[in-house]
Design a protein around this motif. Sequence first.
Motif, PDB file in Angstrom:
ATOM      1  N   THR A   1       0.837  -1.210   0.000  1.00  0.00           N
ATOM      2  CA  THR A   1       0.000   0.000   0.000  1.00  0.00           C
ATOM      3  C   THR A   1       0.870   1.257   0.000  1.00  0.00           C
ATOM      4  O   THR A   1       0.610   2.213  -0.735  1.00  0.00           O
ATOM      5  CB  THR A   1      -0.909   0.009   1.252  1.00  0.00           C
ATOM      6  N   THR A   2       1.898   1.249   0.836  1.00  0.00           N
ATOM      7  CA  THR A   2       2.811   2.392   0.902  1.00  0.00           C
ATOM      8  C   THR A   2       3.493   2.606  -0.441  1.00  0.00           C
ATOM      9  O   THR A   2       3.602   3.741  -0.919  1.00  0.00           O
ATOM     10  CB  THR A   2       3.886   2.140   1.986  1.00  0.00           C
ATOM     11  N   ILE A   3       3.939   1.516  -1.042  1.00  0.00           N
ATOM     12  CA  ILE A   3       4.671   1.630  -2.308  1.00  0.00           C
ATOM     13  C   ILE A   3       3.752   2.188  -3.389  1.00  0.00           C
ATOM     14  O   ILE A   3       4.121   3.129  -4.099  1.00  0.00           O
ATOM     15  CB  ILE A   3       5.261   0.266  -2.713  1.00  0.00           C
ATOM     16  N   PHE A   4       2.544   1.650  -3.483  1.00  0.00           N
ATOM     17  CA  PHE A   4       1.640   2.154  -4.521  1.00  0.00           C
ATOM     18  C   PHE A   4       1.280   3.617  -4.262  1.00  0.00           C
ATOM     19  O   PHE A   4       1.270   4.422  -5.196  1.00  0.00           O
ATOM     20  CB  PHE A   4       0.366   1.299  -4.614  1.00  0.00           C
ATOM     21  N   SER A   5       1.032   3.972  -3.002  1.00  0.00           N
ATOM     22  CA  SER A   5       0.676   5.360  -2.691  1.00  0.00           C
ATOM     23  C   SER A   5       1.814   6.306  -3.044  1.00  0.00           C
ATOM     24  O   SER A   5       1.581   7.377  -3.617  1.00  0.00           O
ATOM     25  CB  SER A   5       0.340   5.510  -1.199  1.00  0.00           C
ATOM     26  N   GLY A   6       3.034   5.922  -2.690  1.00  0.00           N
ATOM     27  CA  GLY A   6       4.197   6.772  -2.988  1.00  0.00           C
ATOM     28  C   GLY A   6       4.406   6.951  -4.478  1.00  0.00           C
ATOM     29  O   GLY A   6       4.646   8.065  -4.967  1.00  0.00           O
ATOM     30  N   LYS A   7       4.300   5.848  -5.206  1.00  0.00           N
ATOM     31  CA  LYS A   7       4.492   5.906  -6.665  1.00  0.00           C
ATOM     32  C   LYS A   7       3.367   6.702  -7.322  1.00  0.00           C
ATOM     33  O   LYS A   7       3.596   7.443  -8.278  1.00  0.00           O
ATOM     34  CB  LYS A   7       4.533   4.487  -7.256  1.00  0.00           C
ATOM     35  N   LEU A   8       2.152   6.536  -6.799  1.00  0.00           N
ATOM     36  CA  LEU A   8       1.002   7.265  -7.355  1.00  0.00           C
ATOM     37  C   LEU A   8       1.171   8.771  -7.122  1.00  0.00           C
ATOM     38  O   LEU A   8       0.917   9.575  -8.026  1.00  0.00           O
ATOM     39  CB  LEU A   8      -0.297   6.762  -6.708  1.00  0.00           C
ATOM     40  N   LEU A   9       1.629   9.133  -5.942  1.00  0.00           N
ATOM     41  CA  LEU A   9       1.858  10.544  -5.629  1.00  0.00           C
ATOM     42  C   LEU A   9       2.888  11.135  -6.598  1.00  0.00           C
ATOM     43  O   LEU A   9       2.709  12.244  -7.128  1.00  0.00           O
ATOM     44  CB  LEU A   9       2.348  10.658  -4.181  1.00  0.00           C
ATOM     45  N   PHE A  10       3.949  10.381  -6.843  1.00  0.00           N
ATOM     46  CA  PHE A  10       4.991  10.843  -7.773  1.00  0.00           C
ATOM     47  C   PHE A  10       4.416  11.014  -9.181  1.00  0.00           C
ATOM     48  O   PHE A  10       4.643  12.040  -9.842  1.00  0.00           O
ATOM     49  CB  PHE A  10       6.146   9.834  -7.787  1.00  0.00           C
ATOM     50  N   ASN A  11       3.637  10.031  -9.622  1.00  0.00           N
ATOM     51  CA  ASN A  11       3.057  10.113 -10.968  1.00  0.00           C
ATOM     52  C   ASN A  11       2.020  11.230 -11.077  1.00  0.00           C
ATOM     53  O   ASN A  11       1.895  11.851 -12.133  1.00  0.00           O
ATOM     54  CB  ASN A  11       2.440   8.769 -11.363  1.00  0.00           C
ATOM     55  N   LEU A  12       1.282  11.478  -9.991  1.00  0.00           N
ATOM     56  CA  LEU A  12       0.305  12.574  -9.995  1.00  0.00           C
ATOM     57  C   LEU A  12       1.009  13.909 -10.224  1.00  0.00           C
ATOM     58  O   LEU A  12       0.591  14.704 -11.073  1.00  0.00           O
ATOM     59  CB  LEU A  12      -0.447  12.620  -8.658  1.00  0.00           C
ATOM     60  N   ILE A  13       2.076  14.125  -9.477  1.00  0.00           N
ATOM     61  CA  ILE A  13       2.835  15.381  -9.619  1.00  0.00           C
ATOM     62  C   ILE A  13       3.399  15.477 -11.042  1.00  0.00           C
ATOM     63  O   ILE A  13       3.335  16.522 -11.693  1.00  0.00           O
ATOM     64  CB  ILE A  13       3.996  15.441  -8.580  1.00  0.00           C
ATOM     65  N   LEU A  14       3.929  14.350 -11.521  1.00  0.00           N
ATOM     66  CA  LEU A  14       4.532  14.331 -12.868  1.00  0.00           C
ATOM     67  C   LEU A  14       3.473  14.606 -13.939  1.00  0.00           C
ATOM     68  O   LEU A  14       3.701  15.401 -14.860  1.00  0.00           O
ATOM     69  CB  LEU A  14       5.180  12.962 -13.097  1.00  0.00           C
ATOM     70  N   VAL A  15       2.299  13.978 -13.809  1.00  0.00           N
ATOM     71  CA  VAL A  15       1.232  14.169 -14.800  1.00  0.00           C
ATOM     72  C   VAL A  15       0.756  15.622 -14.805  1.00  0.00           C
ATOM     73  O   VAL A  15       0.607  16.229 -15.871  1.00  0.00           O
ATOM     74  CB  VAL A  15       0.036  13.230 -14.494  1.00  0.00           C
ATOM     75  N   PHE A  16       0.543  16.174 -13.616  1.00  0.00           N
ATOM     76  CA  PHE A  16       0.067  17.553 -13.561  1.00  0.00           C
ATOM     77  C   PHE A  16       1.119  18.507 -14.136  1.00  0.00           C
ATOM     78  O   PHE A  16       0.782  19.392 -14.929  1.00  0.00           O
ATOM     79  CB  PHE A  16      -0.315  17.946 -12.121  1.00  0.00           C
ATOM     80  N   ALA A  17       2.378  18.327 -13.755  1.00  0.00           N
ATOM     81  CA  ALA A  17       3.438  19.207 -14.271  1.00  0.00           C
ATOM     82  C   ALA A  17       3.515  19.086 -15.792  1.00  0.00           C
ATOM     83  O   ALA A  17       3.559  20.093 -16.523  1.00  0.00           O
ATOM     84  CB  ALA A  17       4.770  18.835 -13.629  1.00  0.00           C
ATOM     85  N   MET A  18       3.514  17.829 -16.263  1.00  0.00           N
ATOM     86  CA  MET A  18       3.627  17.576 -17.709  1.00  0.00           C
ATOM     87  C   MET A  18       2.449  18.181 -18.461  1.00  0.00           C
ATOM     88  O   MET A  18       2.624  18.886 -19.468  1.00  0.00           O
ATOM     89  CB  MET A  18       3.666  16.060 -17.923  1.00  0.00           C
ATOM     90  N   ASN A  19       1.239  17.977 -17.947  1.00  0.00           N
ATOM     91  CA  ASN A  19       0.056  18.419 -18.684  1.00  0.00           C
ATOM     92  C   ASN A  19      -0.165  19.923 -18.620  1.00  0.00           C
ATOM     93  O   ASN A  19      -0.734  20.506 -19.543  1.00  0.00           O
ATOM     94  CB  ASN A  19      -1.177  17.657 -18.200  1.00  0.00           C
ATOM     95  N   ILE A  20       0.308  20.549 -17.548  1.00  0.00           N
ATOM     96  CA  ILE A  20       0.232  22.014 -17.499  1.00  0.00           C
ATOM     97  C   ILE A  20       1.168  22.595 -18.573  1.00  0.00           C
ATOM     98  O   ILE A  20       0.803  23.519 -19.299  1.00  0.00           O
ATOM     99  CB  ILE A  20       0.585  22.531 -16.081  1.00  0.00           C
ATOM    100  N   VAL A  21       2.362  21.996 -18.690  1.00  0.00           N
ATOM    101  CA  VAL A  21       3.303  22.454 -19.732  1.00  0.00           C
ATOM    102  C   VAL A  21       2.693  22.242 -21.117  1.00  0.00           C
ATOM    103  O   VAL A  21       2.726  23.144 -21.978  1.00  0.00           O
ATOM    104  CB  VAL A  21       4.662  21.705 -19.607  1.00  0.00           C
ATOM    105  N   VAL A  22       2.106  21.051 -21.339  1.00  0.00           N
ATOM    106  CA  VAL A  22       1.485  20.763 -22.642  1.00  0.00           C
ATOM    107  C   VAL A  22       0.363  21.770 -22.925  1.00  0.00           C
ATOM    108  O   VAL A  22       0.288  22.344 -24.015  1.00  0.00           O
ATOM    109  CB  VAL A  22       0.911  19.317 -22.687  1.00  0.00           C
ATOM    110  N   ALA A  23      -0.481  22.030 -21.905  1.00  0.00           N
ATOM    111  CA  ALA A  23      -1.614  22.946 -22.100  1.00  0.00           C
ATOM    112  C   ALA A  23      -1.133  24.359 -22.442  1.00  0.00           C
ATOM    113  O   ALA A  23      -1.668  25.011 -23.345  1.00  0.00           O
ATOM    114  CB  ALA A  23      -2.481  22.964 -20.844  1.00  0.00           C
ATOM    115  N   LEU A  24      -0.090  24.809 -21.726  1.00  0.00           N
ATOM    116  CA  LEU A  24       0.424  26.158 -21.991  1.00  0.00           C
ATOM    117  C   LEU A  24       1.042  26.247 -23.391  1.00  0.00           C
ATOM    118  O   LEU A  24       0.782  27.196 -24.142  1.00  0.00           O
ATOM    119  CB  LEU A  24       1.461  26.542 -20.915  1.00  0.00           C
ATOM    120  N   LEU A  25       1.866  25.239 -23.705  1.00  0.00           N
ATOM    121  CA  LEU A  25       2.501  25.227 -25.038  1.00  0.00           C
ATOM    122  C   LEU A  25       1.448  25.171 -26.134  1.00  0.00           C
ATOM    123  O   LEU A  25       1.525  25.888 -27.134  1.00  0.00           O
ATOM    124  CB  LEU A  25       3.405  23.988 -25.165  1.00  0.00           C
TER     125      LEU A  25
END
Lengths: 213, 219
Positions: free
Chosen positions: B88-112
């Motif tokens: 559970t800890t591993i999935f939560s940690g990895k999910l948190l990392f991917n959430l931040i990555l997805v939001f950062a990536m998609n904000i850049v894509v949206a702005l571009l």
Amino acid sequence: MSSFELQAENISKVFGRRLIFKDVDFSCKDNGIYGISGPNGSGKSTFLKIISGVISPTKGKVIHLFGGKAIESEDLHNYIGFVAPYVILYDEFSAVENIRFFSKIRGVNFTKEKLDFLFQHFGLLDRKDDLVKGYSSGMKQRLKFIFALIHSPKILFFDEPTSNLDNSGKEKVYQTVKEESQKNIVIIASNEDSDLAICSSVLELQDYKKTNN
Amino acid sequence: MSAYALFKKDLASELRTRYAINSLVMFIVVTISVILFSIGNEKISDFLSGGLFWVVIFFSAMSGLSRAFVSEEERGTTLTLQLIASPTTIFSGKLLFNLILVFAMNIVVALLYSALFDAFVIKNLSLFLYAFILGNVGIAIASTLIASIIAKASSKGTLYPVLSFPILLPLMLTLIDLTKQAMDTTTFSSSYVELAILGCYDVVMIAASFMLFDFIWKD
């Protein structure tokens, strides 16, 4: 003594169609040094992973008890220490960063004194801030013992514990094993006579390699 | 707390190795450039630009999000993780990392994307933001779970988009539809069903992930 108990009953493992071992019983309690031996491919590492709860057996069950109560698999990682050639630490972090990250993820605290004591004991104190990438294989092996001991586990699993170590490293390991076995359980999987000589009993896995019928 | 510590470990590791960030940035730049070149001086419809926006996001996600588990498997540190944390800890940690990555990536894509494509004009910004947030959460959860499944496979690179496609398809279709509505209208009234679908998708995926991850992770 730790009042920790490990019971493994009728453990069998099959990879694909290949039977690794069948109906192995193994139990240990409180403290002491237990050995597991067998030729290459007999399943020593697999058996160690099964009894440490890392992988599931094909058949049979493994129970870990502490103070008479069964430990939930969610919490088991905080009770065990594991050293093996296939345990890999993060190359991009320094030795001390690795240990610090691991402890935070485990949610356990450690004192600087304990950290320094372990680094001193395994002869890595002056290299503790170096990246693991620059470590030799023997130094990585020593670091794995610090990784396994920092959270004061109740049961220790050592797979080929003296591989890659020089004579002084081996002495440190044997000293650690003897000290830990006073209060905790130490299980060693090895083919080295010197490793098995310190065990009070040895399980020969080759005896459980029966046909898959 | 343990999951947050794992996230911090992954973030520190990512900042040193640039395992996912480099491939994501390159992929975003290359994909948007290819679309720009292929359009040339042609005028594309507003709705087509909205659809292409999510195509860029889908393939960018495919190039970077599998790293959460694939990098651990490739470096051989999967067992180490098993020894220090519960599934559970591993999935939560990895999910948190991917959430931040997805939001950062998609904000850049949206702005571009909004800077480079004249046709990409959002009339209903709040509807787009709801869809964007719920969509990103869905992409992050599904990608993290699929990454954990394919990490042990031998042909990870091919398997990831192939396995992701059917799982992300309902999400993508709904997102494209909602983006179209956000470009078309200023009201919410016709979009409640699609927003509810996104919300349900996220809830189902997160529940399924935590239920399945134990089995995926242990064997």
